[in-house]
Design a protein around this motif. Structure first.
Motif, PDB file in Angstrom:
ATOM      1  N   VAL A 114       4.148  63.765  85.882  1.00 43.43           N
ATOM      2  CA  VAL A 114       3.612  64.350  84.652  1.00 43.43           C
ATOM      3  C   VAL A 114       2.256  63.708  84.424  1.00 43.43           C
ATOM      4  O   VAL A 114       2.138  62.481  84.406  1.00 43.43           O
ATOM      5  CB  VAL A 114       4.525  64.091  83.437  1.00 43.43           C
ATOM      6  N   MET A 115       1.218  64.535  84.283  1.00 46.03           N
ATOM      7  CA  MET A 115      -0.135  64.011  84.108  1.00 46.03           C
ATOM      8  C   MET A 115      -0.625  64.211  82.681  1.00 46.03           C
ATOM      9  O   MET A 115      -0.251  65.178  82.014  1.00 46.03           O
ATOM     10  CB  MET A 115      -1.101  64.687  85.088  1.00 46.03           C
ATOM     11  N   ARG A 116      -1.457  63.309  82.270  1.00 43.29           N
ATOM     12  CA  ARG A 116      -2.140  63.462  80.990  1.00 43.29           C
ATOM     13  C   ARG A 116      -2.977  64.731  81.029  1.00 43.29           C
ATOM     14  O   ARG A 116      -3.685  65.009  82.005  1.00 43.29           O
ATOM     15  CB  ARG A 116      -3.016  62.241  80.738  1.00 43.29           C
ATOM     16  N   ALA A 117      -2.914  65.524  79.971  1.00 37.61           N
ATOM     17  CA  ALA A 117      -3.533  66.850  79.983  1.00 37.61           C
ATOM     18  C   ALA A 117      -5.038  66.815  79.814  1.00 37.61           C
ATOM     19  O   ALA A 117      -5.747  67.679  80.352  1.00 37.61           O
ATOM     20  CB  ALA A 117      -2.915  67.713  78.878  1.00 37.61           C
ATOM     21  N   ASP A 118      -5.553  65.822  79.089  1.00 35.41           N
ATOM     22  CA  ASP A 118      -6.956  65.892  78.675  1.00 35.41           C
ATOM     23  C   ASP A 118      -7.898  64.973  79.437  1.00 35.41           C
ATOM     24  O   ASP A 118      -9.109  65.189  79.439  1.00 35.41           O
ATOM     25  CB  ASP A 118      -7.078  65.590  77.174  1.00 35.41           C
ATOM     26  N   ARG A 119      -7.370  63.950  80.108  1.00 38.43           N
ATOM     27  CA  ARG A 119      -8.240  62.997  80.791  1.00 38.43           C
ATOM     28  C   ARG A 119      -7.541  62.471  82.031  1.00 38.43           C
ATOM     29  O   ARG A 119      -6.323  62.481  82.126  1.00 38.43           O
ATOM     30  CB  ARG A 119      -8.618  61.826  79.876  1.00 38.43           C
ATOM     31  N   GLY A 120      -8.348  61.960  82.955  1.00 36.78           N
ATOM     32  CA  GLY A 120      -7.809  61.366  84.168  1.00 36.78           C
ATOM     33  C   GLY A 120      -7.753  62.360  85.311  1.00 36.78           C
ATOM     34  O   GLY A 120      -7.528  63.554  85.104  1.00 36.78           O
ATOM     35  N   TYR A 121      -7.957  61.843  86.527  1.00 36.85           N
ATOM     36  CA  TYR A 121      -7.965  62.693  87.714  1.00 36.85           C
ATOM     37  C   TYR A 121      -7.009  62.152  88.777  1.00 36.85           C
ATOM     38  O   TYR A 121      -6.817  60.942  88.906  1.00 36.85           O
ATOM     39  CB  TYR A 121      -9.366  62.762  88.319  1.00 36.85           C
ATOM     40  N   PHE A 122      -6.478  63.083  89.546  1.00 33.50           N
ATOM     41  CA  PHE A 122      -5.717  62.787  90.757  1.00 33.50           C
ATOM     42  C   PHE A 122      -6.650  63.104  91.917  1.00 33.50           C
ATOM     43  O   PHE A 122      -7.171  64.220  92.030  1.00 33.50           O
ATOM     44  CB  PHE A 122      -4.472  63.672  90.800  1.00 33.50           C
ATOM     45  N   LEU A 180       3.300  61.541  76.644  1.00 37.99           N
ATOM     46  CA  LEU A 180       3.517  61.383  78.083  1.00 37.99           C
ATOM     47  C   LEU A 180       4.815  60.654  78.426  1.00 37.99           C
ATOM     48  O   LEU A 180       5.590  61.139  79.266  1.00 37.99           O
ATOM     49  CB  LEU A 180       2.308  60.672  78.693  1.00 37.99           C
ATOM     50  N   PRO A 181       5.130  59.502  77.804  1.00 37.71           N
ATOM     51  CA  PRO A 181       6.371  58.813  78.173  1.00 37.71           C
ATOM     52  C   PRO A 181       7.623  59.652  77.907  1.00 37.71           C
ATOM     53  O   PRO A 181       8.548  59.675  78.729  1.00 37.71           O
ATOM     54  CB  PRO A 181       6.348  57.548  77.312  1.00 37.71           C
ATOM     55  N   VAL A 182       7.640  60.358  76.784  1.00 38.47           N
ATOM     56  CA  VAL A 182       8.806  61.183  76.449  1.00 38.47           C
ATOM     57  C   VAL A 182       8.906  62.374  77.392  1.00 38.47           C
ATOM     58  O   VAL A 182       9.989  62.722  77.870  1.00 38.47           O
ATOM     59  CB  VAL A 182       8.733  61.655  74.979  1.00 38.47           C
ATOM     60  N   ALA A 183       7.767  63.015  77.672  1.00 38.06           N
ATOM     61  CA  ALA A 183       7.777  64.162  78.574  1.00 38.06           C
ATOM     62  C   ALA A 183       8.266  63.759  79.958  1.00 38.06           C
ATOM     63  O   ALA A 183       9.023  64.491  80.607  1.00 38.06           O
ATOM     64  CB  ALA A 183       6.378  64.768  78.667  1.00 38.06           C
ATOM     65  N   ALA A 184       7.842  62.587  80.427  1.00 38.34           N
ATOM     66  CA  ALA A 184       8.292  62.099  81.732  1.00 38.34           C
ATOM     67  C   ALA A 184       9.787  61.811  81.710  1.00 38.34           C
ATOM     68  O   ALA A 184      10.531  62.206  82.626  1.00 38.34           O
ATOM     69  CB  ALA A 184       7.507  60.856  82.117  1.00 38.34           C
ATOM     70  N   ALA A 185      10.242  61.128  80.671  1.00 45.25           N
ATOM     71  CA  ALA A 185      11.663  60.793  80.569  1.00 45.25           C
ATOM     72  C   ALA A 185      12.527  62.040  80.484  1.00 45.25           C
ATOM     73  O   ALA A 185      13.614  62.105  81.069  1.00 45.25           O
ATOM     74  CB  ALA A 185      11.899  59.900  79.351  1.00 45.25           C
ATOM     75  N   ASP A 186      12.038  63.059  79.786  1.00 47.62           N
ATOM     76  CA  ASP A 186      12.821  64.291  79.631  1.00 47.62           C
ATOM     77  C   ASP A 186      13.040  65.005  80.961  1.00 47.62           C
ATOM     78  O   ASP A 186      14.027  65.735  81.121  1.00 47.62           O
ATOM     79  CB  ASP A 186      12.126  65.235  78.644  1.00 47.62           C
TER      80      ASP A 186
END
Length: 234
Positions: A114-122, A180-186
């Motif tokens: 799960v990636m942050r929607a607004d910032r950061g790149y892979f 992000l933490p909740v979305a990942a855990a879900d």
């Protein structure tokens, strides 16, 4: 770096810096995974960084000062990828910021991302920094991504935002930093109770080719010399 459990969800905080793969950092991650694997209750793992990085990958500064340890260092990186690939609990990388190079591969070694929607790149910048992928790294990436996405990501150095990564099949979802933490855990909460022995065996067979490549000693990898030469020149 800390690991903590809340119900079935274990969260491994990778740190709030660049989270480069220094030997001490790698050892701390391995120790945290030891703690998780020793537990017997239902569990799933979320990994997350702090600040602007999930992980910036190899510690090239350390490696440049200890190049005589290149093969052992790469083996330890490969070993972490292999361990995550077949970890007997569900895993998800909560990519809070930049995931570059070996740090992007760390995220790929998880079951979900799960990636942050607004910032950061892979991004795999290896083609631009002139460091070829090791055989093991190549096998990991191609075991997780479609041929088209792997080719695009590996040969162009493209930077994928969260939404772009979802569209390319690199990530499974995006979320705000706060969520992000909740979305990942879900993503993994409902599968935390899978039998560990069965799940570990399924993963080991599913990724058998990648695991075999990652477990090949770097000194025995005839393609590793190209990578070593490039790293040494970097």
């Amino acid at each position: 770096m800390t690991i903590s459990g809340s119900g079935p969800i274990w969260t491994l905080d990778l740190g709030d810096g660049e989270n480069r793969f220094s030997p001490d950092w790698l050892a701390a991650v391995e120790s945290a995974l030891d703690e998780l694997e020793t537990a017997t209750e239902p569990a799933a793992l979320v990994t997350i960084g702090g600040g602007k990085f999930y992980s910036n990958g190899l510690d090239l500064e350390w490696l440049g000062a200890h190049f005589d340890q290149y093969a052992a260092y790469v083996d330890s990186v490969h070993a972490l990828y292999a361990r995550l690939l077949c970890l007997p609990v569900p895993t998800v990388a909560a990519v809070n910021g930049h995931a570059f190079g070996a740090g992007a591969m760390l995220a790929l070694a998880h079951d979900y991302r799960v990636m942050r929607a607004d910032r950061g790149y892979f991004c795999f910048p290896e083609v631009d920094i002139e460091i070829p992928f090791t055989t093991g790294m190549n096998a990991l990436i191609t075991s997780k991504l479609s041929p088209r996405t792997a080719s695009m990501a590996m040969t162009t150095g493209r930077r994928y935002s969260g939404p772009d990564a979802v569209a390319a099949g690199i990530a499974d979802a995006t979320a705000t930093l706060e969520d992000l933490p909740v979305a990942a855990a879900d993503l993994v909460r409902d599968v935390a109770g899978k039998n560990r022995a069965t799940l570990g065996t399924i993963k080991s067979r599913l990724y058998a080719d990648a695991l075999a490549a990652l477990r090949l000693p770097e000194a025995a990898d005839t393609n590793g010399a190209d990578t070593a030469d490039a790293v040494g020149a970097a």
